[in-house]
Scaffold this active site. Sequence first.
Site, short mmCIF file in Angstrom:
data_model
loop_
_atom_site.label_atom_id
_atom_site.label_comp_id
_atom_site.label_asym_id
_atom_site.label_seq_id
_atom_site.Cartn_x
_atom_site.Cartn_y
_atom_site.Cartn_z
N TRP A 20 65.17 36.59 5.97
CA TRP A 20 65.19 36.33 4.51
C TRP A 20 66.44 36.98 3.89
O TRP A 20 67.06 36.42 3.00
CB TRP A 20 63.92 36.86 3.83
CG TRP A 20 62.74 35.94 3.97
CD1 TRP A 20 62.52 35.06 4.98
CD2 TRP A 20 61.65 35.78 3.05
NE1 TRP A 20 61.34 34.37 4.77
CE2 TRP A 20 60.79 34.79 3.59
CE3 TRP A 20 61.31 36.37 1.85
CZ2 TRP A 20 59.61 34.39 2.95
CZ3 TRP A 20 60.12 35.97 1.21
CH2 TRP A 20 59.29 34.98 1.76
N LYS A 26 54.32 37.05 0.00
CA LYS A 26 53.33 36.48 0.92
C LYS A 26 51.93 36.88 0.46
O LYS A 26 51.71 38.01 0.03
CB LYS A 26 53.59 37.01 2.34
CG LYS A 26 52.86 36.20 3.41
CD LYS A 26 52.60 36.96 4.67
CE LYS A 26 53.77 37.39 5.51
NZ LYS A 26 54.30 36.34 6.37
N ASP A 35 62.54 47.93 4.83
CA ASP A 35 61.48 47.73 5.83
C ASP A 35 61.14 49.07 6.47
O ASP A 35 61.95 49.99 6.49
CB ASP A 35 61.91 46.74 6.92
CG ASP A 35 60.70 46.13 7.62
OD1 ASP A 35 60.37 44.97 7.33
OD2 ASP A 35 60.05 46.82 8.45
N GLY A 79 65.11 40.35 9.38
CA GLY A 79 66.18 40.13 8.41
C GLY A 79 66.54 38.68 8.11
O GLY A 79 67.57 38.43 7.49
N1 SAM Z 1 60.97 38.30 6.12
C1 SAM Z 1 61.28 38.87 7.43
C2 SAM Z 1 62.33 38.02 8.06
O1 SAM Z 1 62.54 36.93 7.58
O2 SAM Z 1 62.93 38.45 9.03
C3 SAM Z 1 60.04 38.97 8.29
C4 SAM Z 1 59.07 40.00 7.78
S1 SAM Z 1 57.83 40.39 8.94
C5 SAM Z 1 56.78 39.00 8.84
C6 SAM Z 1 56.87 41.58 8.10
C7 SAM Z 1 57.57 42.92 7.95
O3 SAM Z 1 56.80 43.70 7.04
C8 SAM Z 1 57.67 43.73 9.23
O4 SAM Z 1 59.01 43.91 9.59
C9 SAM Z 1 57.02 45.07 8.86
O5 SAM Z 1 57.70 46.19 9.38
C10 SAM Z 1 57.12 45.04 7.34
N2 SAM Z 1 56.18 45.94 6.68
C11 SAM Z 1 54.82 45.97 6.81
N3 SAM Z 1 54.31 46.95 6.04
C12 SAM Z 1 55.37 47.54 5.40
C13 SAM Z 1 55.48 48.61 4.46
N4 SAM Z 1 54.40 49.26 4.05
N5 SAM Z 1 56.70 48.95 4.01
C14 SAM Z 1 57.80 48.29 4.45
N6 SAM Z 1 57.77 47.27 5.34
C15 SAM Z 1 56.57 46.90 5.80
#
Ligand code: SAM
Length: 305
Positions: free
Chosen positions: A55, A156, A75, A53
Amino acid sequence: MGRTSKDKRDVYYRLAKENGWRARSAFKLLQLDEEFQLFKGVTRAVDLCAAPGSWSQVLSQKIGGQGSGQVVAVDLQAMAPLPGVTQIQGDITQLSTAKEIIQHFEGCPADLVVCDGAPDVTGLHDVDEYMQAQLLLAALNIATHVLKPGGCFVAKIFRGRDVTLLYSQLRIFFSSVLCAKPKSSRNSSIEAFAVCQGYDPPEGFKPDLSKPLLDHSYDPDFNQLDGPTRIIVPFVTCGDLSAYDSDRSYPLDLQDGSEYKYTPPTQPPIAPPYQEACVLKKTGRLAKEIRPQDCPISRADALSQ
Ligand code: SAM
């Protein structure tokens, strides 16, 4: 390895904790904003793949103060609540999740959609890049349903072999597409961010939720774009030259004079996927590798039985 060693190795990890961010990724969004003024005039934003969380924290702080500021965060994983952020737990590649997000914006389009989504990395580069591209396309599909004309999409991206195909797809929908690398994103990582501004879908384009993944033609021949279809987008680094280098280790007392004091993580994960394994390990129930010498009977014996 002590609990301070990560603070030393990863200055952004340490600074995130000290500044109350849930993850070091917060600095990536802040540095992208420094370069592109992403939050200017934004009152409604969607944060896709938002857990834990950081972002969403940045978004709610930056746009929450602008009157009717509204942030929707999505998420797969559960996320601890954040003031001013509406949460949806779901998979962004699923139709039901996309519909739920869109419902929140009924009649009121979003100004900004961001996606920091990352699949569980397998180490097989082609597979990881493909999965990342699919997440980006799912995010783009959702963006086409909720973004206002002129709106902005940041996602990303892995700068792999077939990245030009993604740029070409993004250019269909946005007047400007750039590839940006914030200082807080490690040089050693192929991660970067596609910054797409000026949402302007082709005439007659109708967003279609029945295809959450737009990319049904992702085959090696189709990806070999050349001539006018091959798009080379500008590459921009974000974060000023004096920003900390994410590939360097820093002494625990930083050069800005701040004295080191260990800070625990701002928000430990509330339901991490490894939780079950930790419980099993603590109670001695985690399956152990069976070595041949521990087997009561040999394989040959077993086969003959
Ligand atoms: N932006 C976040 C932060 O600042 O805290 C970090 C994000 S983290 C690098 C990547 C996230 O992508 C993970 O929490 C993962 O659960 C989510 N994710 C991956 N595939 C997903 C999907 N198909 N649907 C929803 N979330 C997904």
